[in-house]
Design an enzyme around this catalytic site. Structure first.
Site, PDB file in Angstrom:
ATOM      1  N   HIS A 173      14.952   7.849  86.864  1.00 55.24           N
ATOM      2  CA  HIS A 173      13.897   8.390  86.004  1.00 55.24           C
ATOM      3  C   HIS A 173      12.552   7.735  86.272  1.00 55.24           C
ATOM      4  O   HIS A 173      11.647   7.802  85.446  1.00 55.24           O
ATOM      5  CB  HIS A 173      14.275   8.234  84.525  1.00 55.24           C
ATOM      6  CG  HIS A 173      15.671   8.689  84.210  1.00 55.24           C
ATOM      7  ND1 HIS A 173      16.749   7.828  84.183  1.00 55.24           N
ATOM      8  CD2 HIS A 173      16.167   9.922  83.984  1.00 55.24           C
ATOM      9  CE1 HIS A 173      17.851   8.513  83.935  1.00 55.24           C
ATOM     10  NE2 HIS A 173      17.544   9.787  83.812  1.00 55.24           N
TER      11      HIS A 173
HETATM   12  S1  FES Z   1      14.854   4.851  84.895  1.00 50.17           S
HETATM   13 FE1  FES Z   1      16.557   5.782  83.974  1.00 50.17          FE
HETATM   14  S2  FES Z   1      18.217   4.629  84.738  1.00 50.17           S
HETATM   15 FE2  FES Z   1      16.469   3.647  85.611  1.00 50.17          FE
END
Ligand code: FES
Length: 198
Positions: free
Chosen positions: A157
């Site tokens: 993410h």
């Molecule tokens: S940013 Fe979501 S698991 Fe690392």
């Protein structure tokens, strides 16, 4: 992308596939890492792992397994250490004061380590458990800001961490990368999973 708060009790360590390769590779490529590993049974019980770090060159990182988690051991260059002060204003918790993954006292400093050049951290993102990738190259590149000073990028993410595992502000990951208990047995041997308080 999600800014939804994460309940730490519901986090799952998604290391089975992504990290297994990362962990296994150094055992083959760097025999000095494996020679001190405890038996499979001892590992399962959470035994401490002793690692000879004498073969790690500045700018290199190896991964060992401790309690089923990938633990990074990295030797940072003087340039990488100098970058820590530059990014401080962009970090969510520059002094490692958050407590979800409490940073041991001996690593509550700018470099988050006992010896400034040697960084020891659990390579698991504090958001949902992916393993961040090395992004040591500085400057503009995909998925990173143009003023990137080197660090780690979580591919799941987009959370970014500096070269001391400190998370940048306004990212899904709520915390810095965990620094496991560790201590030095000598200049070149570090034990992961135990420290002087244990
Ligand atoms: S940013 Fe979501 S698991 Fe690392």
């Amino acid at each position: 992308m999600s800014d939804t708060p994460v309940d730490p009790s519901k986090r799952t360590w998604l290391i089975a596939s992504g990290c297994a390769g990362v962990v296994a590779a150094p055992f083959v490529a760097t025999p000095f890492v494996s020679s001190f590993l405890p038996s499979e049974r001892a590992k399962a019980a959470g035994a401490a792992v002793v690692v000879d770090i004498s073969g790690i060159a500045p700018g290199e990182k190896v991964t060992v397994e401790w309690r089923g988690k990938p633990v990074w051991i990295m030797k940072r260059t003087p340039e990488q250490l100098a970058s820590l002060a530059k990014v401080e204003g962009e970090l969510a918790d520059p002094n490692s004061q958050r407590t979800a993954y409490p940073t041991p006292e001996y690593a509550q400093n700018q470099h988050r380590s006992i010896k400034p050049e040697v960084f020891v951290a659990v390579g698991i993102c504090s958001h949902l458990g992916c393993s961040p990738s090395d992004r040591f190259q500085t400057g503009p590149q995909p998925s990173l800001p143009d003023n990137w000073s080197g660090g780690f990028l979580c591919p799941c993410h987009g959370s970014t961490f500096d070269i001391a595992g400190r998370v940048f502000r306004n990212k899904p990951a709520p915390d810095n990368l965990e620094v496991p208990p560790h201590m030095y047995l000598s200049d070149t041997r570090v034990v992961i999973g135990e420290d002087k308080k244990a």
